[in-house]
Scaffold this motif. Structure first.
Motif, short mmCIF file in Angstrom:
data_model
loop_
_atom_site.label_atom_id
_atom_site.label_comp_id
_atom_site.label_asym_id
_atom_site.label_seq_id
_atom_site.Cartn_x
_atom_site.Cartn_y
_atom_site.Cartn_z
N ASN A 278 4.71 -2.63 4.20
CA ASN A 278 3.77 -3.71 4.55
C ASN A 278 3.42 -3.71 6.04
N HIS B 34 -1.43 9.60 -1.14
CA HIS B 34 -0.98 9.13 0.17
C HIS B 34 -1.62 9.95 1.27
N ILE C 259 -0.24 5.83 4.38
CA ILE C 259 -1.16 4.94 3.67
C ILE C 259 -1.10 5.38 2.22
N ASP D 78 1.58 -3.71 0.27
CA ASP D 78 1.59 -2.72 -0.82
C ASP D 78 0.81 -1.46 -0.49
N THR D 79 0.58 -1.21 0.80
CA THR D 79 -0.26 -0.07 1.19
C THR D 79 0.37 0.77 2.30
N TRP E 53 -2.21 4.63 -1.92
CA TRP E 53 -3.14 3.95 -2.80
C TRP E 53 -3.10 4.61 -4.17
N ASP F 85 4.18 2.40 -1.89
CA ASP F 85 4.24 2.13 -0.45
C ASP F 85 5.60 2.43 0.16
N GLY G 84 -0.43 -4.79 5.98
CA GLY G 84 -0.70 -3.70 5.04
C GLY G 84 0.04 -3.84 3.73
N SER H 220 -5.23 -4.72 9.15
CA SER H 220 -4.72 -3.44 8.64
C SER H 220 -5.42 -2.27 9.30
N HIS I 170 5.47 0.93 -7.15
CA HIS I 170 4.50 0.93 -6.06
C HIS I 170 4.77 2.15 -5.19
#
Length: 315
Positions: free
Chosen positions: A20, A163, A153, A26-27, A155, A141, A24, A208, A139
């Motif tokens: 986080n 990533h 990063i 979950d990214t 997604w 992240d 940020g 972010s 997740h």
């Protein structure tokens, strides 16, 4: 009968992570120089032996429900190969239940161990590793920086989890403040609303984007860049001492955030000397003791090596 030969021995090392980083959610994730280490030895038959020392050792399962074992088994099932008997010796340096990615580290360690065991039988590239780890963790992240190091990063899209790894500016000096109590990630997530005001969403998008610039180019922007309106305030009632410490540090100009789901606090200082000032302030405003860890950004990520090959290369 497994295709993996008995006697094969591997060493795996995986860093702690902080997810986080403020806005940020979950990214964004950052790998830190605190490590879980795992020794894996292939046994004859289907035996499973597990030894655990370090953080969380008393609560960790010593059977097939062990998260590292489940992660190894998940990879073997994915490639259609029978898992061999294993002896695992884990030395846990990543604090458990403190928001520093202990479950992500366990998953990453298992996935990397499986990669080493399957070498020459089934090859796993970085995208496959991230997919398999995300299927287990939920997740990407935390598992992305644990696997690949640095600032990541993460997604997900139609092609699955992805990533991008970035190098952090050498002026960024992380400090982790670890309390004596734990926090459940699921409990922390349950405190968040399903919807947030649009102005808060826009606020976090801007912060972010700024945070990427601050971490890679301009550490002097870290205080503004780590501001958040999506998750930390909602979770604050569950960890009041963490919230109190974050607010006190930020009021004095330190880029302090809740590390992951908490309760640890990550302070992103713009120079190593500033960490001493942050520690002094933390000691002054907290009642219970907090462990201070002056860490570095881990740039390598998780590693796996064959012990026999490592020995021969040194001889």
């Amino acid at each position: 009968m497994s295709l993996v030969r008995a006697g094969l021995s591997l060493d795996v090392r995986v860093p702690a992570t902080s997810a986080n980083l403020g806005p940020g959610f979950d990214t964004l994730g950052l790998a830190l120089s605190v490590y879980d280490e795992l020794e894996v030895i292939v046994l004859e038959g289907a035996a499973l032996e597990i030894e655990v020392t370090g953080s969380g050792a008393d609560e960790i399962a010593r059977d097939a429900s062990n998260l590292v074992v489940r992660s190894i088994a998940h990879v073997f099932a994915d490639v259609g190969v029978e898992m061999p008997g294993l002896r695992l010796s884990a030395r846990n340096g990543v604090p458990h239940g403190r928001g520093l990615g202990s479950s992500g580290a366990a998953v990453a360690a298992g996935v990397l161990a499986a990669k080493g065991l399957l070498r020459g039988i089934a090859e796993l590239d970085d995208r496959a590793l991230l997919r398999l780890a995300t299927e287990l963790e939920g997740h990407p992240d935390n598992v992305a920086p644990a696997l690949f190091g640095g600032l990541t990063i993460a997604w997900s899209g139609e092609a699955g989890p992805r990533h991008k790894k970035l190098l952090v500016h050498r002026g960024v000096s992380p400090l982790v403040l670890v309390p004596g109590y734990t926090m459940s990630t699921s409990a922390a997530r349950s405190l968040q609303p399903q919807q947030v005001p649009s102005e808060d969403a826009v606020f976090n998008v801007s912060r972010s984007a700024l945070l990427i610039a601050a971490l890679t180019q301009s550490p002097d922007l870290l205080l503004d860049a780590t501001d958040d309106r999506l998750h930390q305030n909602y979770r604050a009632p569950a960890m009041p001492e963490t919230d109190r410490l974050v607010r006190a540090l930020r009021a004095e100009g330190f880029a302090a955030v809740v590390s992951g789901a908490g309760p640890s606090v990550l302070v992103l200082c713009d120079g190593p000397g500033r960490r001493l000032d942050a520690v002094a302030l933390a000691d002054a405003v907290t009642d219970a003791p907090w462990e201070h860890r002056m860490v570095a950004v881990d740039v390598q990520g998780g590693t796996v090596r064959n012990r026999a090959e490592a020995t021969s290369s040194r001889s």
